[in-house]
Design an enzyme around this catalytic site. Structure first.
Site, PDB file in Angstrom:
ATOM      1  CE1 TYR A  31      -4.429  -2.748   4.611  1.00  0.00           C
ATOM      2  CE2 TYR A  31      -3.887  -0.409   4.536  1.00  0.00           C
ATOM      3  CZ  TYR A  31      -4.172  -1.594   3.889  1.00  0.00           C
ATOM      4  OH  TYR A  31      -4.184  -1.631   2.523  1.00  0.00           O
TER       5      TYR A  31
ATOM      6  CB  SER B 129      -0.905   0.022   1.238  1.00  0.00           C
ATOM      7  OG  SER B 129      -1.557   1.281   1.375  1.00  0.00           O
TER       8      SER B 129
END
Length: 252
Positions: A152, A139
């Site tokens: 996350y 990400s």
């Protein structure tokens, strides 16, 4: 990474970015196998794309992953590409009186251990094959985190670092190691509201950009990263980290 003539395994391939990649790669003439935990979604994607194979797999079950690797060797001996895409995202309030580690453990189980398990199981089968590639979904938040998604973002920072080491160690093998670092995209990763969020990039546009980057040849450092996310990628180098972090995490 060549985009046709492969046999490709995609974990977490029943929704979001994984499904979009699976369908696009299938439509380009690749043999595609997707995995997921929910049989209803597996049935749905295989019905939508006849010839695409959809198999149930829980990456949290280490023994099941090892058995699955044996099935891949027996049933798909031409396998040469692994896409480790399965991931979960949950917000966490670490300052809350009732905060516990449940969400963090679930994220680590899928985003870190799930990737390591499938890599350990499948990479020995493919790493010396012509056209071999391993792509893992990280990400852009690996570079500058959203503070309300602490575990996350940290899981994606782990993947970014781990993939760099893997790429170096595999430099004498045929295996190409790629990191897919998407921005905020219209998927249901954080909930159904993300699907309609106008701030999120349309999924079809993101997939089109990914294929354009891959088609132009080797990507720098093996990182499939959109130009719009380069300021975050180089925030610390450019002395912009504090400003970008503050913009992403405004004080309320």
């Amino acid at each position: 990474m060549k985009l046709t003539g492969n046999t490709i395994l995609i974990t977490g391939g029943t929704s979001g970015i994984g499904r979009a990649l699976a369908e696009a790669l299938h439509d380009r003439g690749n043999r595609v196998i997707v995995t997921g935990r929910r049989q209803s979604l597996l049935d749905q994607i295989s019905a939508a794309r006849p010839g695409l194979t959809a198999l149930q797999l829980d990456l949290g079950d280490a023994a099941a992953v090892r058995r699955f690797a044996g099935r891949m060797r027996d049933d798909f001996p031409g396998l040469n590409v692994l896409v480790a895409n399965a991931g979960v995202s949950r917000s966490e309030d670490l300052s809350a009186a009732d905060w516990n580690m449940d969400d963090a453990e679930a994220i680590v189980q899928t985003n870190i251990l799930g990737v390591l398990r499938v890599a350990a199981a499948i990479l020995p089968q493919i790493k010396d094959r012509s056209g071999a590639a391993f792509l893992a979904t990280s990400s852009a938040l690996a570079f500058v985190p959203r503070a309300d998604f602490p575990t996350y973002c940290a899981s994606k920072a782990f993947l970014h670092s781990w993939l760099q080491s893997l790429r170096h160690q595999m430099r004498h093998c045929a295996l190409e190691v790629l990191e897919l670092s998407p921005p905020y995209v219209r998927t249901a990763l954080t909930g159904v509201q993300q699907l309609g969020d106008p701030r999120a990039m349309p999924l079809e546009d993101y997939i089109a950009d990914v294929f354009r980057l891959l088609e132009t040849g080797p990507v720098p450092r093996g990182e499939i990263l959109l130009e719009r996310d380069l300021p975050r990628r180089w925030a610390e180098r450019d002395g912009a980290y504090d400003a970008i972090f503050s913009a992403m995490n405004p004080a309320r």
